[in-house]
Enzyme design. Structure first.
Site, PDB file in Angstrom:
ATOM      1  CB  THR A 370     -14.282 -21.765  -3.646  1.00 31.30           C
ATOM      2  OG1 THR A 370     -14.083 -21.831  -2.129  1.00 31.30           O
ATOM      3  CG2 THR A 370     -14.407 -19.762  -3.485  1.00 31.30           C
ATOM      4  CG  ASN A 390     -14.951 -24.970   3.509  1.00 31.51           C
ATOM      5  OD1 ASN A 390     -13.762 -24.861   2.210  1.00 31.51           O
ATOM      6  ND2 ASN A 390     -14.847 -26.368   3.781  1.00 31.51           N
ATOM      7  CG  ASP A 412     -12.235 -23.295   4.861  1.00 33.34           C
ATOM      8  OD1 ASP A 412     -11.372 -24.177   4.890  1.00 33.34           O
ATOM      9  OD2 ASP A 412     -12.721 -22.182   4.188  1.00 33.34           O
TER      10      ASP A 412
HETATM   11  N1  GLY Z   1     -12.715 -22.600   1.723  1.00 32.34           N
HETATM   12  C1  GLY Z   1     -12.110 -21.862   0.813  1.00 32.34           C
HETATM   13  C2  GLY Z   1     -11.491 -20.640   0.713  1.00 32.34           C
HETATM   14  O1  GLY Z   1     -12.864 -20.057   1.572  1.00 32.34           O
HETATM   15  O2  GLY Z   1     -10.675 -20.499   1.056  1.00 32.34           O
END
Ligand code: GLY
Length: 561
Positions: A370, A390, A412
């Site tokens: 991220t 992601n 997620d």
């Molecule tokens: N994809 C990592 C988060 O949203 O925490």
């Protein structure tokens, strides 16, 4: 201080000129500062601030510049969260998180026996959530923008056409991801070439897409030619996103999570991110303990942070999801009484096994990739924004004609909810897949006031380690007296309830401390996390200047004036 910290701090100071020669200080600015994962993005953000743009204008420029200069996580095909504090002291937040397509279903990643089909939620078209970044940026501009979008996007489009020089770290990343690019993109794509350090990658297709967004605003992305091309491309690659999904997407202004710790007032992201709630719960649990006395990264400090994190992450797994779909006991989770009640079972004499905290058996397996940026302007506004695809390069699916990667944010969600915990609650049900639902995140863009004045803006990538990385950076400054750069560069550790191990950055922690922790029953893992988080932060110093902390773990850069 660990090896990473000391050697890279030196480099950082060398790069940043005379004002940063003092030991451990990061980039110092008098008026305005941007810190992000790439120098090109920070430079563009600063150029907007120099023109008189505010932190929100600079945010839009930096976010889009990261999509050009840092395709690993910067994006048009992903989403994110932003927390702000205006010069009037008003706080708020924007959710531009992706969401599930309208035809998504709870079992879409399971086989006929109810088992998860490997890679279905991580690679290729079916992994893609409806992107939110463009809607988010247009929304920020509508509410807070002060410069015309053309002035904000102009340097970004120029950068895309001129190209971006490949850094050593980027060349290594591209090389290691190339097999996945090949697997997912049968046709030739930009990143299949063997890019080396110092090469320049140009992004003409992305420049054209940005020009269309500039001309037509939100509709330039969510309707018309781009929407048609994008959905056809995703469907051709096994996905289910339709033009209607794009048209329906909305970024949402949300009330952030706000709580106090000593004389700090901390504002962070509310669900669908777990960041703010978990940070509040952990910090509420820590408040009665004298961390300053225990010492930075010493046994008792690591113990108490671990135990607070263990309890908070156990709750996260069961209670948290998209607030538009599930009822979250928000007030209780962030109350000091609740946190302290949860800590009653903690003793310095031995580790609490995670089985005793909850019988749930769901572990978090979030991707690490991220990116975060923080900005303060000369008017007194501050933003903290975390944005993501992601996984690194998201689903690896690259829309070559449009010039950007697509996220794999669907991963997620809990693909297989249903295991009960000790309270009889069904584990991770709150984060089960449903049409148009947002997937739970850990992103923790955070802004802090001290004694009523702006004090810090920070955040980080790192999947489930985001929350504990933000936490440790705040504590490094508040409890252990460090500056921003020093705090960001410190070695970090992480515990998330399950698996029941303390992950540590390798060879960064004191041998005696590690031995003591093991004697108390803690399992340490120095194998699986070469780095934990890549924090960017800005601290308002006592003299009113800003100190930027750019994480030496990446190519991150703080710039300002
Ligand atoms: N994809 C990592 C988060 O949203 O925490």
């Amino acid at each position: 201080m660990g090896l990473i910290a000391s050697s890279l701090l030196f480099i950082q100071c060398q790069q940043h000129g005379p004002s940063t020669q003092r030991k451990h200080l990061g980039f110092i600015a008098d008026s305005a500062l941007v810190v992000s994962a790439r120098a090109e993005a920070s430079q563009i953000g600063v150029s907007i601030l120099r023109k008189g743009g505010n932190a929100f204008d600079a945010m839009i420029a930096t976010e889009f510049a990261l999509a050009v200069a840092y395709p690993f996580a910067g994006n048009l095909g992903g989403g994110g969260f932003m927390v702000y504090r205006t010069h009037e002291g008003l706080t708020g937040s924007l959710d531009y998180r992706e969401k599930a397509p309208m035809t998504a279903s709870k079992d879409m990643y399971l086989d006929k026996d109810g088992q998860i089909i490997p890679e279905k939620s991580t690679l290729g078209g079916l992994a893609v959530g409806v992107p939110g970044t463009v809607a988010g940026m247009i929304e920020v501009h509508k509410k807070f923008g002060s410069l015309p979008l053309s002035e904000i996007l102009d340097p970004v489009i120029k950068l895309a056409r001129k190209g971006v020089v490949v850094t050593k770290k980027q060349a290594n990343r591209l090389a290691s991801y190339r097999p996945s690019f090949r697997k997912v993109n049968p046709d030739t794509m930009l990143f299949l070439k063997n890019w080396k350090q110092h090469d320049t990658i140009k992004y003409p297709a992305l420049a054209t897409t940005l020009e269309l967004i500039l001309k037509e605003g939100r509709d330039g992305f969510y309707k018309g030619v781009i929407a048609q091309k994008l959905t056809a491309f995703i469907r051709k690659n096994g996905g289910i996103i339709t033009e209607k999904d794009l048209e329906n997407y909305q970024a949402i202004w949300r009330k952030p999570i706000t709580f106090e710790y000593d004389n700090l007032k901390i504002t962070s992201m509310a669900p669908p991110s777990s960041g703010g709630i978990c940070l509040a719960q952990i910090m509420n649990s820590l408040e009665p303990f004298d961390l300053h006395k225990y010492g930075h990264n010493q046994t008792k400090t690591i113990q108490v942070i671990t135990e607070a994190s263990r309890r908070s992450y156990a709750d996260r797994s069961f209670f948290l999801g998209d607030p538009d779909f599930v009822k979250i006991p928000m007030d209780t989770l962030i109350s000091k009484t609740y946190a302290q009640r949860r800590m009653q079972s903690f003793s310095f004499e031995r580790a609490t096994p995670s089985q005793e905290v909850s019988h749930g058996n769901i572990s978090l397996s979030e991707s690490d990739e991220t990116t975060h940026y923080s900005i303060v302007d000369s008017y007194g506004n501050a933003i903290a924004a975390t944005t993501t695809l992601n996984g690194g390069y998201g689903s690896k699916l690259y829309a070559a004609e449009l010039g950007f990667f697509l996220n794999n944010e669907m991963d997620d969600f809990s693909s297989k909810p249903g295991s009960p915990n000790m309270f009889g609650m069904i584990g991770a049900e709150a984060n089960a897949i449903a049409p148009e639902k947002r997937m739970l995140s850990s992103m923790t863009p955070t802004i802090i006031e001290k004694d009523g004045r702006l004090w810090m803006s920070l955040g980080t990538p790192g999947g489930s380690t985001i929350i504990t990385s933000v936490l440790q950076t705040i504590l490094n400054v508040h409890e252990f007296g460090m500056g921003m750069q020093e705090a960001v560069s410190q070695p970090r550790f992480h515990h998330q309830w399950l698996p029941d191990t303390i992950r540590m950055e390798p060879q960064q922690f004191d041998l005696d401390t590690k031995q003591q922790l093991q004697n108390l029953g803690y399992q340490l893992d120095e194998e699986n996390s070469p780095i934990i988080g890549k924090v960017e932060g800005i601290l308002v110093m006592e003299n009113g200047q800003f100190e930027g902390g750019a994480d030496p773990r990446g190519d991150d850069t703080a710039l300002g004036f």
